[in-house]
Motif scaffolding. Structure first.
Motif, PDB file in Angstrom:
ATOM      1  N   LEU A   1       0.837  -1.208   0.000  1.00 19.30           N
ATOM      2  CA  LEU A   1       0.000   0.000   0.000  1.00 19.30           C
ATOM      3  C   LEU A   1       0.870   1.256   0.000  1.00 19.30           C
ATOM      4  CD1 LEU A   1      -2.935   1.104   0.186  1.00 19.30           C
ATOM      5  CD2 LEU A   1      -2.593   1.254   2.636  1.00 19.30           C
TER       6      LEU A   1
ATOM      7  N   GLY B   1       2.707   1.702  -3.359  1.00 15.66           N
ATOM      8  CA  GLY B   1       1.832   2.204  -4.421  1.00 15.66           C
ATOM      9  C   GLY B   1       1.419   3.640  -4.178  1.00 15.66           C
ATOM     10  N   LEU B   2       1.110   3.939  -2.915  1.00 11.68           N
ATOM     11  CA  LEU B   2       0.610   5.276  -2.574  1.00 11.68           C
ATOM     12  C   LEU B   2       1.655   6.340  -2.891  1.00 11.68           C
ATOM     13  CD1 LEU B   2      -1.882   6.538  -1.374  1.00 11.68           C
ATOM     14  CD2 LEU B   2      -0.919   6.252   0.894  1.00 11.68           C
TER      15      LEU B   2
ATOM     16  N   LEU C   1       1.832   3.221  -9.287  1.00  9.00           N
ATOM     17  CA  LEU C   1       1.569   1.855  -9.739  1.00  9.00           C
ATOM     18  C   LEU C   1       2.689   1.311 -10.615  1.00  9.00           C
ATOM     19  CD1 LEU C   1      -2.189   1.591 -10.730  1.00  9.00           C
ATOM     20  CD2 LEU C   1      -1.017   0.615  -8.780  1.00  9.00           C
TER      21      LEU C   1
ATOM     22  N   LEU D   1       5.284  -3.686  -5.381  1.00 12.04           N
ATOM     23  CA  LEU D   1       3.864  -3.963  -5.180  1.00 12.04           C
ATOM     24  C   LEU D   1       3.561  -5.441  -5.426  1.00 12.04           C
ATOM     25  CD1 LEU D   1       1.425  -2.120  -4.642  1.00 12.04           C
ATOM     26  CD2 LEU D   1       1.005  -2.130  -7.083  1.00 12.04           C
TER      27      LEU D   1
ATOM     28  N   LEU E   1      -6.725  -3.792  -2.047  1.00 12.81           N
ATOM     29  CA  LEU E   1      -5.516  -3.033  -2.337  1.00 12.81           C
ATOM     30  C   LEU E   1      -5.615  -2.385  -3.725  1.00 12.81           C
ATOM     31  CD1 LEU E   1      -2.749  -2.621  -0.951  1.00 12.81           C
ATOM     32  CD2 LEU E   1      -1.906  -4.556  -2.272  1.00 12.81           C
TER      33      LEU E   1
ATOM     34  N   LEU F   1      -5.670   1.553  -4.606  1.00 14.14           N
ATOM     35  CA  LEU F   1      -4.549   2.128  -5.357  1.00 14.14           C
ATOM     36  C   LEU F   1      -4.927   2.647  -6.740  1.00 14.14           C
ATOM     37  CD1 LEU F   1      -1.530  -0.120  -4.363  1.00 14.14           C
ATOM     38  CD2 LEU F   1      -2.020   2.226  -3.687  1.00 14.14           C
TER      39      LEU F   1
ATOM     40  N   CYS G   1      -6.043   6.080  -6.058  1.00 12.01           N
ATOM     41  CA  CYS G   1      -5.151   6.942  -5.291  1.00 12.01           C
ATOM     42  C   CYS G   1      -3.742   6.353  -5.242  1.00 12.01           C
ATOM     43  CB  CYS G   1      -5.717   7.064  -3.876  1.00 12.01           C
ATOM     44  SG  CYS G   1      -5.066   8.435  -2.955  1.00 12.01           S
ATOM     45  N   HIS G   2      -2.870   6.825  -6.128  1.00 14.18           N
ATOM     46  CA  HIS G   2      -1.476   6.374  -6.069  1.00 14.18           C
ATOM     47  C   HIS G   2      -0.567   7.479  -6.583  1.00 14.18           C
ATOM     48  CE1 HIS G   2      -2.748   5.091 -10.158  1.00 14.18           C
ATOM     49  NE2 HIS G   2      -1.621   5.699 -10.460  1.00 14.18           N
TER      50      HIS G   2
ATOM     51  N   ALA H   1     -10.892   6.820  -2.474  1.00 18.37           N
ATOM     52  CA  ALA H   1     -10.144   5.588  -2.240  1.00 18.37           C
ATOM     53  C   ALA H   1     -10.514   4.988  -0.883  1.00 18.37           C
ATOM     54  CB  ALA H   1      -8.642   5.855  -2.313  1.00 18.37           C
TER      55      ALA H   1
END
Lengths: 150, 149
Positions: free
Chosen positions: B69, B72-73, B77, B84, B101, B105, B108-109, B136
């Motif tokens: 998480l 990715g955040l 991605l 990830l 997850l 993501l 929101c990433h 998200a």
């Protein structure tokens, strides 16, 4: 793109700086390759009047998001290429901060769909549904934001 | 004809504008890249962060999902894809947690980088990032609740 080894070395910052430098070099090269041609193309399309002609047809649609027709080009660049491409196309358009925010929100949620969907596919079998969800959510959120701030 | 004569000037203007934008973006993103690498080298993404545990639970995520998480955040991605995917396999995340997850993501990433990029063009960070985080968290929490009931 490969997984990093997670064993801490005695001086973690040295490796980190080396990796950071390599990443930065690759990033700047990627930036010039993606951004310059698109920025130039947008300026030429704008100057030739072709963009305005196309935008005339797309204006009613883009009006839903408070955006000019020209922003459709930036939207497509973001959805199918990446956010840097979208920035290259959007920068010469002279958008207001509200319009940039709406575009940034739509594209923040849904962008680089071709590449990122491949990553999501590695995570879950529901990747197709999630891609549709991203585009839908992005457009809906952008529409709401436009209602509020534009 | 008139536009054709103006082509060199247009190209020159475009080249200048494009280079300036590249420079501005590089000035923002390059320090971030070094920051990410330093954070990763010092194991920020691997720490258990016990205070986040109850928050994760509400999202239907176990402690094993924290690393992927965070990767990715903050990394995004594509950039964080290696971490990830390999971590999700390593931690042997169950199917439902992987879905949670992914739902979190995809909306929101790479929050720092993406927001900074559009801020350079004049956008508002609050307007661009706020709705993404709310969506998200909301969607993932809703999914978790629906699964429990």
């Amino acid at each position: 793109m490969e997984a990093r080894p997670f064993t801490p070395s005695p001086q973690p910052w040295r490796g980190a700086l080396q990796k950071g430098a390599a990443r930065s070099r690759a990033f700047v090269w990627f930036l010039l390759k993606t951004l310059l041609p698109l920025y130039l193309a947008t300026e030429v399309l704008k100057a030739s009047g072709l963009l305005a002609w196309l935008a005339g047809y797309l204006a009613p649609l883009m009006g839903w998001w408070g955006l000019p027709g020209e922003a459709a080009a930036a939207l497509c660049a973001g959805l199918f290429i990446n956010l840097y491409a979208a920035a290259a196309v959007a920068a010469p358009l002279g958008l207001s901060w509200q319009q940039v925010s709406v575009l940034g929100l739509i594209l923040g949620i849904a962008h680089s769909l071709l590449v990122e969907t491949a990553v999501v596919r590695g995570l879950t079998p529901s990747y197709k549904m999630l891609t549709v969800l991203r585009v839908g959510l992005g457009l809906a959120a952008g529409w709401l934001l436009a209602l509020v701030i534009i | 004809m008139e536009t054709l004569a103006a082509l060199p000037a247009t190209l020159w203007q475009g080249l200048q504008g494009g280079l300036i934008l590249c420079l501005e973006i590089a000035l923002v993103v390059v320090p971030l890249l070094f920051g990410y690498e330093l954070a990763a080298a010092y194991g920020i993404f691997e720490r258990p962060w016990p205070r986040l545990k109850p928050l994760l639970a509400r999202l239907g995520l176990g402690p094993g999902a924290l690393m992927p998480l965070l990767a990715g955040l903050f990394l995004g991605l594509v950039y964080g894809a290696g971490i990830l995917l390999s971590l999700s396999d390593e931690q042997d995340l169950p199917r439902q947690e992987r879905l949670a997850l992914a739902v979190f993501l995809v909306t929101c990433h790479a929050v720092v980088e993406d927001t900074a990029l559009f801020m350079l063009l004049g956008g508002s960070a609050l307007a661009m990032l706020g709705p993404r985080v709310i969506l998200a968290v909301g969607l993932t929490a809703w999914l978790a609740r629906r699964r429990r009931s």
